[in-house]
Scaffold this motif. Structure first.
Motif, PDB file in Angstrom:
ATOM      1  N   ALA A 205     -78.916  36.475   0.706  1.00 52.74           N
ATOM      2  CA  ALA A 205     -79.925  37.309   1.359  1.00 52.74           C
ATOM      3  C   ALA A 205     -79.492  38.771   1.496  1.00 52.74           C
ATOM      4  O   ALA A 205     -80.328  39.653   1.686  1.00 52.74           O
ATOM      5  CB  ALA A 205     -80.254  36.733   2.736  1.00 52.74           C
ATOM      6  N   SER A 206     -78.195  39.026   1.408  1.00 54.05           N
ATOM      7  CA  SER A 206     -77.724  40.418   1.506  1.00 54.05           C
ATOM      8  C   SER A 206     -76.317  40.554   0.951  1.00 54.05           C
ATOM      9  O   SER A 206     -75.572  39.562   0.843  1.00 54.05           O
ATOM     10  CB  SER A 206     -77.719  40.887   2.974  1.00 54.05           C
ATOM     11  N   GLY A 207     -75.964  41.790   0.644  1.00 57.65           N
ATOM     12  CA  GLY A 207     -74.597  42.087   0.220  1.00 57.65           C
ATOM     13  C   GLY A 207     -73.628  41.866   1.371  1.00 57.65           C
ATOM     14  O   GLY A 207     -72.493  41.415   1.171  1.00 57.65           O
ATOM     15  N   THR A 208     -74.077  42.182   2.569  1.00 55.29           N
ATOM     16  CA  THR A 208     -73.225  41.986   3.743  1.00 55.29           C
ATOM     17  C   THR A 208     -72.895  40.498   3.916  1.00 55.29           C
ATOM     18  O   THR A 208     -71.746  40.138   4.213  1.00 55.29           O
ATOM     19  CB  THR A 208     -73.937  42.517   5.009  1.00 55.29           C
ATOM     20  N   GLY A 209     -73.905  39.638   3.694  1.00 57.63           N
ATOM     21  CA  GLY A 209     -73.673  38.194   3.759  1.00 57.63           C
ATOM     22  C   GLY A 209     -72.662  37.763   2.706  1.00 57.63           C
ATOM     23  O   GLY A 209     -71.799  36.907   2.963  1.00 57.63           O
ATOM     24  N   ALA A 210     -72.760  38.347   1.514  1.00 59.24           N
ATOM     25  CA  ALA A 210     -71.808  38.022   0.440  1.00 59.24           C
ATOM     26  C   ALA A 210     -70.393  38.398   0.872  1.00 59.24           C
ATOM     27  O   ALA A 210     -69.442  37.633   0.673  1.00 59.24           O
ATOM     28  CB  ALA A 210     -72.194  38.765  -0.844  1.00 59.24           C
ATOM     29  N   LEU A 211     -70.256  39.573   1.490  1.00 60.95           N
ATOM     30  CA  LEU A 211     -68.931  40.015   1.938  1.00 60.95           C
ATOM     31  C   LEU A 211     -68.410  39.119   3.065  1.00 60.95           C
ATOM     32  O   LEU A 211     -67.219  38.821   3.127  1.00 60.95           O
ATOM     33  CB  LEU A 211     -68.998  41.482   2.385  1.00 60.95           C
ATOM     34  N   HIS A 212     -69.318  38.670   3.926  1.00 58.05           N
ATOM     35  CA  HIS A 212     -68.893  37.782   5.004  1.00 58.05           C
ATOM     36  C   HIS A 212     -68.359  36.466   4.430  1.00 58.05           C
ATOM     37  O   HIS A 212     -67.284  35.995   4.815  1.00 58.05           O
ATOM     38  CB  HIS A 212     -70.062  37.524   5.968  1.00 58.05           C
TER      39      HIS A 212
ATOM     40  N   ALA B  14     -70.658  48.248   6.059  1.00 57.58           N
ATOM     41  CA  ALA B  14     -70.840  46.843   5.657  1.00 57.58           C
ATOM     42  C   ALA B  14     -69.672  46.323   4.823  1.00 57.58           C
ATOM     43  O   ALA B  14     -69.465  45.113   4.733  1.00 57.58           O
ATOM     44  CB  ALA B  14     -72.146  46.671   4.885  1.00 57.58           C
ATOM     45  N   THR B  15     -68.904  47.224   4.206  1.00 56.96           N
ATOM     46  CA  THR B  15     -67.719  46.775   3.467  1.00 56.96           C
ATOM     47  C   THR B  15     -66.736  46.106   4.409  1.00 56.96           C
ATOM     48  O   THR B  15     -66.073  45.123   4.046  1.00 56.96           O
ATOM     49  CB  THR B  15     -67.000  47.979   2.798  1.00 56.96           C
ATOM     50  N   VAL B  16     -66.624  46.629   5.618  1.00 56.94           N
ATOM     51  CA  VAL B  16     -65.540  46.209   6.509  1.00 56.94           C
ATOM     52  C   VAL B  16     -66.009  45.403   7.723  1.00 56.94           C
ATOM     53  O   VAL B  16     -65.208  44.701   8.337  1.00 56.94           O
ATOM     54  CB  VAL B  16     -64.705  47.431   6.978  1.00 56.94           C
TER      55      VAL B  16
ATOM     56  N   MET C 274     -61.918  46.265  -0.762  1.00 56.87           N
ATOM     57  CA  MET C 274     -62.024  47.566  -1.390  1.00 56.87           C
ATOM     58  C   MET C 274     -63.411  47.816  -1.983  1.00 56.87           C
ATOM     59  O   MET C 274     -64.002  46.914  -2.556  1.00 56.87           O
ATOM     60  CB  MET C 274     -60.973  47.584  -2.512  1.00 56.87           C
ATOM     61  N   ALA C 275     -63.931  49.022  -1.846  1.00 51.42           N
ATOM     62  CA  ALA C 275     -65.249  49.359  -2.398  1.00 51.42           C
ATOM     63  C   ALA C 275     -65.132  50.414  -3.488  1.00 51.42           C
ATOM     64  O   ALA C 275     -64.200  51.222  -3.490  1.00 51.42           O
ATOM     65  CB  ALA C 275     -66.157  49.875  -1.291  1.00 51.42           C
ATOM     66  N   HIS C 276     -66.108  50.400  -4.418  1.00 50.77           N
ATOM     67  CA  HIS C 276     -66.241  51.476  -5.420  1.00 50.77           C
ATOM     68  C   HIS C 276     -67.327  52.409  -4.897  1.00 50.77           C
ATOM     69  O   HIS C 276     -68.519  52.071  -4.923  1.00 50.77           O
ATOM     70  CB  HIS C 276     -66.692  50.922  -6.768  1.00 50.77           C
TER      71      HIS C 276
ATOM     72  N   GLU D  24     -63.649  42.680  -3.864  1.00 50.62           N
ATOM     73  CA  GLU D  24     -64.173  43.899  -4.462  1.00 50.62           C
ATOM     74  C   GLU D  24     -65.622  44.052  -4.004  1.00 50.62           C
ATOM     75  O   GLU D  24     -66.460  43.217  -4.323  1.00 50.62           O
ATOM     76  CB  GLU D  24     -64.079  43.731  -5.985  1.00 50.62           C
ATOM     77  N   ASP D  25     -65.886  45.117  -3.274  1.00 55.56           N
ATOM     78  CA  ASP D  25     -67.248  45.411  -2.857  1.00 55.56           C
ATOM     79  C   ASP D  25     -67.876  46.312  -3.918  1.00 55.56           C
ATOM     80  O   ASP D  25     -67.656  47.521  -3.946  1.00 55.56           O
ATOM     81  CB  ASP D  25     -67.234  46.105  -1.484  1.00 55.56           C
ATOM     82  N   ALA D  26     -68.647  45.669  -4.814  1.00 51.67           N
ATOM     83  CA  ALA D  26     -69.281  46.400  -5.912  1.00 51.67           C
ATOM     84  C   ALA D  26     -70.768  46.623  -5.613  1.00 51.67           C
ATOM     85  O   ALA D  26     -71.577  46.775  -6.524  1.00 51.67           O
ATOM     86  CB  ALA D  26     -69.090  45.642  -7.224  1.00 51.67           C
ATOM     87  N   ALA D  27     -71.102  46.671  -4.321  1.00 46.71           N
ATOM     88  CA  ALA D  27     -72.501  46.831  -3.906  1.00 46.71           C
ATOM     89  C   ALA D  27     -73.150  48.064  -4.526  1.00 46.71           C
ATOM     90  O   ALA D  27     -74.334  48.057  -4.845  1.00 46.71           O
ATOM     91  CB  ALA D  27     -72.588  46.909  -2.384  1.00 46.71           C
ATOM     92  N   GLU D  28     -72.356  49.120  -4.689  1.00 44.56           N
ATOM     93  CA  GLU D  28     -72.909  50.371  -5.233  1.00 44.56           C
ATOM     94  C   GLU D  28     -72.602  50.524  -6.714  1.00 44.56           C
ATOM     95  O   GLU D  28     -73.000  51.512  -7.320  1.00 44.56           O
ATOM     96  CB  GLU D  28     -72.300  51.559  -4.458  1.00 44.56           C
TER      97      GLU D  28
ATOM     98  N   PHE E 107     -78.524  44.159  -3.522  1.00 43.84           N
ATOM     99  CA  PHE E 107     -79.814  44.547  -4.120  1.00 43.84           C
ATOM    100  C   PHE E 107     -80.719  45.110  -3.034  1.00 43.84           C
ATOM    101  O   PHE E 107     -81.927  44.907  -3.037  1.00 43.84           O
ATOM    102  CB  PHE E 107     -80.460  43.345  -4.809  1.00 43.84           C
ATOM    103  N   ASN E 108     -80.102  45.818  -2.106  1.00 45.84           N
ATOM    104  CA  ASN E 108     -80.863  46.481  -1.048  1.00 45.84           C
ATOM    105  C   ASN E 108     -81.782  47.540  -1.693  1.00 45.84           C
ATOM    106  O   ASN E 108     -81.570  47.926  -2.844  1.00 45.84           O
ATOM    107  CB  ASN E 108     -79.870  47.115  -0.062  1.00 45.84           C
ATOM    108  N   GLY E 109     -82.755  47.983  -0.939  1.00 46.60           N
ATOM    109  CA  GLY E 109     -83.805  48.848  -1.488  1.00 46.60           C
ATOM    110  C   GLY E 109     -83.335  50.111  -2.179  1.00 46.60           C
ATOM    111  O   GLY E 109     -84.010  50.617  -3.070  1.00 46.60           O
ATOM    112  N   ASN E 110     -82.178  50.638  -1.785  1.00 48.56           N
ATOM    113  CA  ASN E 110     -81.733  51.914  -2.371  1.00 48.56           C
ATOM    114  C   ASN E 110     -80.727  51.734  -3.505  1.00 48.56           C
ATOM    115  O   ASN E 110     -80.285  52.705  -4.100  1.00 48.56           O
ATOM    116  CB  ASN E 110     -81.144  52.802  -1.268  1.00 48.56           C
ATOM    117  N   LYS E 111     -80.360  50.519  -3.828  1.00 44.71           N
ATOM    118  CA  LYS E 111     -79.312  50.288  -4.833  1.00 44.71           C
ATOM    119  C   LYS E 111     -79.859  50.460  -6.262  1.00 44.71           C
ATOM    120  O   LYS E 111     -81.057  50.614  -6.455  1.00 44.71           O
ATOM    121  CB  LYS E 111     -78.698  48.899  -4.636  1.00 44.71           C
ATOM    122  N   ILE E 112     -78.980  50.389  -7.244  1.00 43.83           N
ATOM    123  CA  ILE E 112     -79.392  50.732  -8.626  1.00 43.83           C
ATOM    124  C   ILE E 112     -80.456  49.766  -9.154  1.00 43.83           C
ATOM    125  O   ILE E 112     -81.337  50.167  -9.897  1.00 43.83           O
ATOM    126  CB  ILE E 112     -78.168  50.854  -9.562  1.00 43.83           C
TER     127      ILE E 112
END
Ligand SMILES: *Cc1c(COP(=O)(O)O)cnc(C)c1O
Length: 382
Positions: free
Chosen positions: A56-63, A86-88, A130-132, A156-160, A182-187
């Motif tokens: 449901a979210s990138g934050t959930g994936a990181l959790h 959200a990375t941390v 770590m994030a890019h 690896e936080d590749a959200a962006e 895949f939040n609204g502002n992502k690529i």
């Protein structure tokens, strides 16, 4: 002028076909063929041996990544400092203790020199998160080598950074656990959503179990650990499948935007664009610029950015054009004020970039003419 965004959703039409299929088959519930298809198509796109789980979210994936890494109360986790919170934050969900690692100047990502120092001070650390930043790949060879030397796992936080490459390998495939958003502002976007990418299939399956309420295999509801409701819906996954078809096209348009800014500012030597390493292919999610100290003015008490950043953002806002400061480093955030922060040599690179950097409109629907106007307004601020 119509509002010009940093990065807003760009839909193409195929998304509707997948959604329509979900409706036609009355498969609106979470899970289903679009989730399976989205995961499989992402694995193929990444050309790497990772196992995908749509969430449901990138934050959930990181959790779920932090849970998979087995972080318990008080465990030290070495984290990127200059990134979105959200990375941390998921480290805090599990009671871990953050130690923030400063950025380097060549990609604005975690500095391997500072990471090494952090391990010297915290040899017990077993996880690096770590994030890019802004779609620019970090120094992966150095970071992975240091992790290996200390027997530490990498998230690896590749959200962006979806579609970005380091030495020909896609971001999101380097860590034992990796996250996409895949939040609204992502690529690419599904309106809201994320994905966990695991090196091992068993980790993916365990994360699926946790993401679906941790129901044990029994006819009744049997629970032996705490679960979550983190799964992506089958409708939303349809949007993702349609978007994935256009990911490389989005990347190319973002790169063109970055290059037009670079060209536009070439006669202003006190402006530079966000840097990237040789041998890397950023996705140029957001174009950012950095202004020389000599032209930046004082640091403002409120907010903590230089006067020029406020001046530029106000001048653009007056024309309905969105900008944003650089992610404010975590060690400067009140919520993390008690955490340790490690630099390479005492110089606080994150703070410096935050004070005199700014994110520019990078929406792929922006016309050349609109971008010229952005550049003109920025130039008029000096
Ligand atoms: C967007 C983002 C996230 C969070 O993703 P959501 O899908 O919004 O939960 C995590 N890390 C970084 C670096 C991000 O930019």
């Amino acid at each position: 002028m119509e509002k010009l965004y940093l990065s807003s959703p760009t839909m193409h039409g195929e998304e509707m076909n997948y959604i329509q299929e979900a409706f036609d088959r009355n498969w609106i519930a979470p899970l289903g063929f679009n989730c399976d298809g989205f995961e499989k198509e992402m694995e193929e796109y990444l050309k790497s041996d990772v196992h995908a789980l749509a969430l449901a979210s990138g934050t959930g994936a990181l959790h779920l990544a932090v849970k998979a890494a087995g972080i318990k109360r008080g465990d030290v986790v070495l984290c990127s400092d200059m990134t979105f919170s959200a990375t941390v934050n998921p480290v805090a969900y599990e009671g871990g203790t953050h130690v923030f690692v400063d950025s380097e100047r060549e990609s604005w990502n975690m500095d391997p020199v500072a990471l090494k120092k952090a391990f010297e001070k915290y040899p017990q650390a077993k996880l690096v998160c770590m994030a890019h930043l802004y779609g620019t790949p970090a120094k992966m060879d150095e970071i992975l080598k240091i992790c290996d030397e200390h027997g530490a796992v990498l998230i690896e936080d590749a959200a962006e950074a979806l579609s970005a490459e380091y030495k020909g390998k896609k971001c999101g495939t380097f860590g034992k656990y990796n996250a996409l958003s895949f939040n609204g502002n992502k690529i690419i976007t599904t309106s809201g959503g994320g994905m966990l990418l695991c090196k091992d299939k068993a980790d993916r399956d365990k994360a699926l179990f946790r993401a679906t309420q941790a129901r044990e295999a029994a006819p009744w509801y049997q629970h032996e650990e705490i679960g979550y409701n983190y799964r992506m819906s089958n409708v939303v996954a349809g949007i993702g499948r349609g978007q994935l078809l256009h990911l490389d096209e989005h990347r190319a348009l973002k790169e063109a935007i970055y290059n037009r800014y670079k060209e536009g500012f070439k006669d202003m030597p006190f402006i530079s664009m966000n840097p990237y390493l040789k041998d890397t292919l950023p996705n140029f999610w957001l174009s950012c610029m950095l202004i020389d100290r000599s032209k930046a003015g004082k640091v403002e008490t409120e907010g903590g950015v230089c006067e020029i950043v406020t001046k530029i953002s106000k001048a653009l806002a007056a024309e309905n054009i969105e900008t944003r400061p650089i992610w404010k480093p975590m060690h400067m955030q009140p919520v993390y004020k008690n955490c340790d922060f490690i630099t390479a040599d005492g110089e606080d690179v994150g703070r410096d970039v935050f004070e005199r950097g700014i994110c520019l409109p990078s929406d792929i629907k922006m016309t050349d003419k609109q971008q010229e106007k952005v550049i003109e307004i920025i130039k008029s601020c000096f």
